[in-house]
Write an enzyme that holds these catalytic residues in place. Structure first.
Site, short mmCIF file in Angstrom:
data_model
loop_
_atom_site.label_atom_id
_atom_site.label_comp_id
_atom_site.label_asym_id
_atom_site.label_seq_id
_atom_site.Cartn_x
_atom_site.Cartn_y
_atom_site.Cartn_z
N ARG A 80 0.86 -1.18 0.00
CA ARG A 80 0.00 0.00 0.00
C ARG A 80 0.89 1.23 0.00
O ARG A 80 2.04 1.16 0.41
CB ARG A 80 -0.84 0.01 1.28
CG ARG A 80 -2.08 -0.80 1.15
CD ARG A 80 -3.05 -0.45 2.23
NE ARG A 80 -2.43 -0.53 3.56
CZ ARG A 80 -3.12 -0.76 4.66
NH1 ARG A 80 -4.41 -0.90 4.60
NH2 ARG A 80 -2.52 -0.82 5.81
N LYS A 104 5.85 -16.14 9.66
CA LYS A 104 5.25 -16.38 10.96
C LYS A 104 4.59 -15.09 11.44
O LYS A 104 5.00 -14.03 10.99
CB LYS A 104 6.29 -16.89 11.94
CG LYS A 104 7.08 -15.81 12.69
CD LYS A 104 7.91 -16.42 13.78
CE LYS A 104 8.17 -15.42 14.87
NZ LYS A 104 9.03 -15.86 15.94
N ASP A 140 10.15 -20.96 8.67
CA ASP A 140 10.65 -20.91 10.05
C ASP A 140 12.14 -20.68 9.90
O ASP A 140 12.87 -21.60 9.53
CB ASP A 140 10.38 -22.23 10.79
CG ASP A 140 10.82 -22.12 12.25
OD1 ASP A 140 11.82 -21.42 12.51
OD2 ASP A 140 10.16 -22.69 13.12
N HIS A 141 12.59 -19.45 10.14
CA HIS A 141 13.96 -19.14 9.74
C HIS A 141 15.00 -19.95 10.54
O HIS A 141 16.14 -20.06 10.13
CB HIS A 141 14.25 -17.64 9.81
CG HIS A 141 14.27 -17.07 11.18
ND1 HIS A 141 13.14 -16.63 11.81
CD2 HIS A 141 15.27 -16.89 12.04
CE1 HIS A 141 13.47 -16.19 13.00
NE2 HIS A 141 14.75 -16.34 13.18
N LYS A 182 19.08 -22.10 9.36
CA LYS A 182 20.41 -21.91 9.97
C LYS A 182 21.33 -23.07 9.60
O LYS A 182 20.92 -24.23 9.62
CB LYS A 182 20.30 -21.81 11.49
CG LYS A 182 19.69 -20.50 11.95
CD LYS A 182 19.65 -20.47 13.47
CE LYS A 182 18.93 -19.24 13.98
NZ LYS A 182 19.69 -18.01 13.87
N GLU A 197 17.69 -14.99 24.69
CA GLU A 197 17.92 -13.66 24.09
C GLU A 197 18.26 -12.71 25.22
O GLU A 197 17.75 -12.83 26.34
CB GLU A 197 16.66 -13.18 23.38
CG GLU A 197 16.29 -14.00 22.16
CD GLU A 197 14.98 -13.53 21.55
OE1 GLU A 197 15.03 -12.62 20.71
OE2 GLU A 197 13.93 -14.05 21.95
N ASP A 212 5.32 -17.60 20.53
CA ASP A 212 6.28 -16.91 19.68
C ASP A 212 7.51 -17.77 19.37
O ASP A 212 8.12 -17.62 18.32
CB ASP A 212 6.71 -15.60 20.36
CG ASP A 212 7.52 -14.70 19.44
OD1 ASP A 212 7.04 -14.44 18.32
OD2 ASP A 212 8.63 -14.27 19.82
N HIS A 261 9.85 -22.51 16.59
CA HIS A 261 11.30 -22.71 16.50
C HIS A 261 11.80 -23.87 17.36
O HIS A 261 12.52 -24.74 16.90
CB HIS A 261 12.05 -21.44 16.89
CG HIS A 261 11.63 -20.22 16.14
ND1 HIS A 261 11.42 -20.23 14.78
CD2 HIS A 261 11.37 -18.96 16.54
CE1 HIS A 261 11.05 -19.02 14.40
NE2 HIS A 261 11.00 -18.23 15.44
N LYS A 318 13.50 -13.87 27.08
CA LYS A 318 14.12 -12.58 26.75
C LYS A 318 14.79 -12.01 27.99
O LYS A 318 14.50 -12.40 29.10
CB LYS A 318 13.04 -11.62 26.24
CG LYS A 318 12.46 -12.12 24.91
CD LYS A 318 11.57 -11.09 24.27
CE LYS A 318 11.09 -11.57 22.93
NZ LYS A 318 12.15 -11.63 21.91
P1 NAD Z 1 5.41 -3.94 8.61
O1 NAD Z 1 4.21 -3.42 9.32
O2 NAD Z 1 6.71 -3.25 8.80
O3 NAD Z 1 5.12 -3.88 7.03
C1 NAD Z 1 3.92 -4.32 6.49
C2 NAD Z 1 3.95 -4.17 4.96
O4 NAD Z 1 2.72 -4.65 4.46
C3 NAD Z 1 4.11 -2.73 4.44
O5 NAD Z 1 4.86 -2.78 3.25
C4 NAD Z 1 2.66 -2.34 4.13
O6 NAD Z 1 2.56 -1.37 3.10
C5 NAD Z 1 2.12 -3.66 3.64
N1 NAD Z 1 0.66 -3.75 3.79
C6 NAD Z 1 -0.06 -3.63 4.93
N2 NAD Z 1 -1.37 -3.80 4.66
C7 NAD Z 1 -1.48 -3.99 3.31
C8 NAD Z 1 -2.57 -4.23 2.43
N3 NAD Z 1 -3.83 -4.26 2.86
N4 NAD Z 1 -2.28 -4.42 1.14
C9 NAD Z 1 -1.02 -4.38 0.67
N5 NAD Z 1 0.05 -4.17 1.46
C10 NAD Z 1 -0.18 -3.97 2.77
O7 NAD Z 1 5.49 -5.47 8.91
P2 NAD Z 1 6.80 -6.42 8.94
O8 NAD Z 1 7.51 -6.24 10.22
O9 NAD Z 1 7.57 -6.21 7.68
O10 NAD Z 1 6.15 -7.88 8.98
C11 NAD Z 1 5.55 -8.48 7.87
C12 NAD Z 1 5.15 -9.92 8.26
O11 NAD Z 1 6.31 -10.64 8.60
C13 NAD Z 1 4.24 -9.99 9.50
O12 NAD Z 1 3.37 -11.07 9.36
C14 NAD Z 1 5.22 -10.26 10.62
O13 NAD Z 1 4.61 -10.96 11.69
C15 NAD Z 1 6.22 -11.16 9.90
N6 NAD Z 1 7.52 -11.17 10.53
C16 NAD Z 1 8.24 -10.01 10.67
C17 NAD Z 1 9.50 -10.05 11.24
C18 NAD Z 1 10.33 -8.81 11.38
O14 NAD Z 1 11.47 -8.95 11.82
N7 NAD Z 1 9.84 -7.65 11.02
C19 NAD Z 1 10.04 -11.27 11.67
C20 NAD Z 1 9.30 -12.44 11.50
C21 NAD Z 1 8.04 -12.36 10.92
#
Ligand code: NAD
Length: 484
Positions: free
Chosen positions: A51, A148, A177-178, A182, A216, A235, A240, A331
């Site tokens: 978006r 996840k 599952d990262h 590893k 952690e 979590d 994991h 943590k």
């Molecule tokens: P974020 O909130 O930083 O980013 C979300 C992204 O999705 C943005 O690019 C936003 O524009 C887009 N988005 C949101 N709603 C939308 C819609 N309706 N249509 C199109 N695009 C849309 O989130 P994040 O931290 O990048 O996490 C993304 C996913 O990965 C989540 O499910 C999160 O649980 C998972 N995750 C994140 C991490 C991390 O380290 N950030 C680690 C493991 C898992």
């Protein structure tokens, strides 16, 4: 000795949520590193889809900043950076609306491998899958990658699986599952099934117990709101630690192929006994002069969510009957360290007399830091002072054994994304595995929720609540120290 890189076929990869935190910190840097390593050609398209109005140039600027911050070691590779950025494109779309989808469909080439990374919250998985199909993008060779958390409990995980299964076959779905990406985790399989040495001893006759620790040192930080709804069990343990347990405990698969491996992992989860209430210890970290406590960080003064959990588990099958598995994760612990320790039984009879002390072999698989494997063996203490025994490590820190270049492992995301392109699902969770893990997790959580018990406080920088130590001491065992 340079690492061998086997290039993958050209592909088009769409990152839904391409402007999010995960794309910035992990996905884009992982792709860039693989490109610099020569794993794919310039004839590849990497399309961010999110978006918010943004064009290709805007996305390149976003990626350039991300790479400067999260792949700083490659800062000098100006030509490679320019080539990489030239592959990037962006489409503005909403997962829940129609706008932008036709444009995306036009950009995807018919004769290329196509993969769609769902780097968005799970509430959007079903919408994305449906629209991919509606726009003709979901044909048999397309792959989707989902992040996840895969559900909050069994019911929600089933709903997610159903939502994806309407439009994609299981062989197209890559649940990340990262931990499985590893290097040492895969080495666990190499050690177990590539050597004749360990397998005959890998059972309850010779193994006293197994410990898995994922510690952690940081707190929940900016993820407080999400984390407070999940806790350490959802979590970390359900995914994991459960995956690590499966790889340690599973039977040898007939071959190293995705379904053979995942079938064996599934059998482990299904063989897990329900956890006795006395075999779970939950904790919540306290603050320090400079650091807030859990509840403050989570923004929930009444929170009963655990930031630490320790459990004693039993795998009820022929191999493991009688050998407990102790798991703990949390943590704000003393150090950031993850390891699996296989603690073997004492020799059946000591010929050296009581003064020689008690000695046992421990195989330690370190996931972080200093990935490597260590086998504790008992030897004679050098010198003329009689037969005294000591334990010494046969240490194989990969950086020493292989040289720093070979031991410069790709980040888990690098390997996993390339596996998606190669079409190899071995290191991804199958739908039935995820559901089985939730089916085991749900009653454990329901038990403490029904009892209304609050987690025990523990000091920042400690090893968790004292009760977690008691969980082991009661059995005449002790946790390995959490140390760097
Ligand atoms: P974020 O909130 O930083 O980013 C979300 C992204 O999705 C943005 O690019 C936003 O524009 C887009 N988005 C949101 N709603 C939308 C819609 N309706 N249509 C199109 N695009 C849309 O989130 P994040 O931290 O990048 O996490 C993304 C996913 O990965 C989540 O499910 C999160 O649980 C998972 N995750 C994140 C991490 C991390 O380290 N950030 C680690 C493991 C898992």
């Amino acid at each position: 000795m340079a690492s061998r890189v086997i290039p993958v076929d050209p592909f088009d990869l769409v990152i839904f949520g391409g402007t999010g935190d995960l794309a910035r910190r992990k996905i884009l840097p992982a792709l860039y590193r693989r490109f610099v390593a020569g794993q794919f050609e310039r004839d590849t398209r990497l399309i961010g889809a999110a978006r918010g109005a943004m064009d290709a140039e805007g996305y390149r600027a976003f990626a350039r900043d991300a790479l400067a911050e999260f792949a700083p070691e490659l800062a000098g590779r100006k030509r490679a950076l320019a080539d990489f950025l030239a592959m990037l494109d962006h489409v503005t779309l909403d997962a829940r609306g129609e706008e932008g989808w036709d444009i995306l469909a036009e950009k995807i080439r018919k004769d290329r491998i196509r993969a769609f990374y769902f780097s968005v919250g799970p509430t959007l998985f079903g919408d994305l899958a449906r629209r991919l199909q509606r726009h003709g993008l979901a044909h048999g060779d397309a792959r989707i990658v989902v992040e996840k958390p895969f559900g909050h409990d069994l019911e929600s995980a089933r709903a997610l699986n159903r939502g994806l299964a309407r439009h994609f076959d299981e062989h197209q779905i890559y649940r990340i599952d990262h931990y499985l990406g590893k290097e040492t985790v895969q080495n666990l399989m190499a050690i177990r099934f590539g050597n004749v040495l360990f397998e005959p001893l890998w059972n309850s006759q010779y193994v006293d117990h197994i410990q898995i620790t994922v510690a952690e040192s940081v707190g929940v930080g900016g993820r407080g709101e999400y984390y407070d709804r999940a806790g350490a069990m959802r979590d970390m343990v359900q995914n994991h630690l459960m995956q690590l347990l499966c790889l340690i405990a599973m039977e040898p698969p007939a071959k190293f192929d995705p379904d053979a491996v995942r079938d064996e992992k599934l059998k482990v989860i299904r063989a897990l006994d329900p956890v006795a209430p006395g075999a779970v210890v939950r904790g919540q970290y306290e603050g320090t002069d400079t650091l807030p406590d859990y509840r403050t960080e989570a923004g929930n003064p009444e929170s009963t969510t655990e930031s630490f959990i320790a459990l004693k588990l039993h795998v009820s099958n022929w191999r493991w009957a009688g050998t407990p598995f102790y798991l703990r994760t949390g943590k704000r612990l003393r150090e950031r360290t993850s390891e699996i320790a296989v603690v073997f039984k004492d020799a059946p009879h000591s010929i050296f007399g009581p003064e020689a002390g008690r000695h046992r072999n421990i195989l330690t698989i370190r996931l972080q830091p200093n990935e490597g494997i260590e086998l504790g063996v008992t030897i004679k203490e050098p010198g003329p002072g009689g037969m005294r025994l000591i334990d010494v490590p046969l240490d194989m820190t990969f950086a020493e054994a292989l040289g720093p270049e070979e031991a410069d492992f790709p980040d888990a995301y690098e390997r996993l994304i390339m596996d998606v392109i190669r079409g190899n699902q071995t290191l991804f969770m199958r739908g039935d595995e995820v559901e089985a893990a939730w089916a085991w997790t749900d009653p454990v959580i329901a038990e403490w929720e029904a009892a209304g018990t609050a987690p025990l406080p523990y000091a920042t920088g400690s090893s968790g609540p004292d009760d977690a130590l008691m969980l082991m001491h009661r059995d005449g065992r002790r946790w390995r120290e959490i140390r760097p």
